[in-house]
Design a protein around this motif. Structure first.
Motif, short mmCIF file in Angstrom:
data_model
loop_
_atom_site.label_atom_id
_atom_site.label_comp_id
_atom_site.label_asym_id
_atom_site.label_seq_id
_atom_site.Cartn_x
_atom_site.Cartn_y
_atom_site.Cartn_z
N GLY A 50 0.82 -1.21 0.00
CA GLY A 50 0.00 0.00 0.00
C GLY A 50 0.85 1.26 0.00
N ILE A 51 1.90 1.26 0.82
CA ILE A 51 2.79 2.41 0.87
C ILE A 51 3.55 2.57 -0.45
N PHE A 52 4.03 1.46 -1.00
CA PHE A 52 4.76 1.50 -2.27
C PHE A 52 3.88 2.07 -3.39
N THR A 53 2.66 1.57 -3.49
CA THR A 53 1.77 2.03 -4.55
C THR A 53 1.40 3.50 -4.36
N LEU A 54 1.19 3.91 -3.11
CA LEU A 54 0.88 5.31 -2.84
C LEU A 54 2.05 6.21 -3.23
N LEU A 55 3.27 5.80 -2.88
CA LEU A 55 4.45 6.59 -3.24
C LEU A 55 4.66 6.62 -4.76
N ALA A 56 4.41 5.49 -5.42
CA ALA A 56 4.56 5.47 -6.87
C ALA A 56 3.53 6.38 -7.53
N TYR A 57 2.35 6.42 -6.96
CA TYR A 57 1.29 7.26 -7.53
C TYR A 57 1.56 8.74 -7.28
N THR A 59 4.56 10.41 -5.73
CA THR A 59 5.87 11.01 -5.99
C THR A 59 6.39 10.73 -7.39
N ALA A 60 6.17 9.51 -7.91
CA ALA A 60 6.67 9.19 -9.24
C ALA A 60 5.73 9.67 -10.33
N GLY A 61 4.52 10.01 -9.97
CA GLY A 61 3.59 10.56 -10.96
C GLY A 61 2.99 9.52 -11.89
N VAL A 62 2.92 8.27 -11.47
CA VAL A 62 2.32 7.23 -12.29
C VAL A 62 0.82 7.28 -12.03
N LYS A 63 0.08 7.92 -12.93
CA LYS A 63 -1.34 8.16 -12.69
C LYS A 63 -2.20 7.61 -13.82
N ASN A 64 -1.85 6.42 -14.31
CA ASN A 64 -2.69 5.80 -15.32
C ASN A 64 -3.85 5.06 -14.65
N ALA A 65 -4.78 4.57 -15.44
CA ALA A 65 -6.00 3.97 -14.90
C ALA A 65 -5.69 2.70 -14.10
N LEU A 66 -4.78 1.87 -14.56
CA LEU A 66 -4.45 0.64 -13.85
C LEU A 66 -3.81 0.95 -12.50
N MET A 67 -2.98 1.97 -12.46
CA MET A 67 -2.34 2.33 -11.19
C MET A 67 -3.36 2.89 -10.20
N LYS A 68 -4.38 3.58 -10.68
CA LYS A 68 -5.43 4.06 -9.79
C LYS A 68 -6.18 2.89 -9.16
N ILE A 69 -6.45 1.86 -9.96
CA ILE A 69 -7.11 0.66 -9.44
C ILE A 69 -6.21 -0.04 -8.43
N CYS A 70 -4.92 -0.16 -8.76
CA CYS A 70 -3.96 -0.78 -7.84
C CYS A 70 -3.88 -0.01 -6.54
N LEU A 71 -3.91 1.31 -6.63
CA LEU A 71 -3.83 2.15 -5.43
C LEU A 71 -5.01 1.90 -4.51
N VAL A 72 -6.19 1.87 -5.05
CA VAL A 72 -7.38 1.66 -4.22
C VAL A 72 -7.34 0.28 -3.56
N ILE A 73 -7.02 -0.75 -4.34
CA ILE A 73 -7.01 -2.11 -3.80
C ILE A 73 -5.93 -2.28 -2.75
N THR A 74 -4.72 -1.80 -3.02
CA THR A 74 -3.64 -2.00 -2.05
C THR A 74 -3.85 -1.16 -0.79
N LEU A 75 -4.49 -0.01 -0.91
CA LEU A 75 -4.79 0.75 0.31
C LEU A 75 -5.87 0.07 1.15
N ILE A 76 -6.81 -0.59 0.51
CA ILE A 76 -7.79 -1.39 1.25
C ILE A 76 -7.09 -2.55 1.94
N TYR A 77 -6.17 -3.21 1.23
CA TYR A 77 -5.38 -4.29 1.83
C TYR A 77 -4.58 -3.77 3.03
N ALA A 78 -3.96 -2.61 2.87
CA ALA A 78 -3.13 -2.05 3.95
C ALA A 78 -3.98 -1.71 5.17
#
Length: 94
Positions: A50-57, A59-78
């Motif tokens: 969850g932290i990795f995906t949040l930081l990638a989204y 700080t690294a600026g990876v804001k595509n649709a798949l990454m948004k889905i990954c962010l939501v799911i991994t934050l729920i997991y976290a």
């Protein structure tokens, strides 16, 4: 290239916590010390993902649709993993 790599890692991190299900079919994985280690290890990984995906989204600026889905799911997991660890700590100290 960097965005594709981070998106791929984030996507893989979604499916790794589900590997606990076949792992728990073994008898040794259900016994007390092994079961606790497995659950805490998976919880730590879910918080890390969850932290990795949040930081990638963010700080690294990876804001595509798949990454948004990954962010939501991994934050729920976290959040669920933090709740599991919190409840086990409350139980252990009471």
């Amino acid at each position: 290239m960097k965005e594709k790599l981070l998106t791929s890692i984030g996507t893989i991190m979604i499916f790794i916590p589900w590997t606990i299900l076949p792992l728990r079919t073994f008898d040794w994985a259900l016994e007390s010390p092994a079961a606790e280690i497995i659950v805490y290890s998976y919880a730590a990984f879910m918080i890390f993902s969850g932290i990795f995906t949040l930081l990638a989204y963010v700080t690294a600026g990876v804001k595509n649709a798949l990454m948004k889905i990954c962010l939501v799911i991994t934050l729920i997991y976290a959040a669920a993993a933090a709740a599991i660890i919190g409840l086990s700590l409350i139980t252990a100290f009471s």
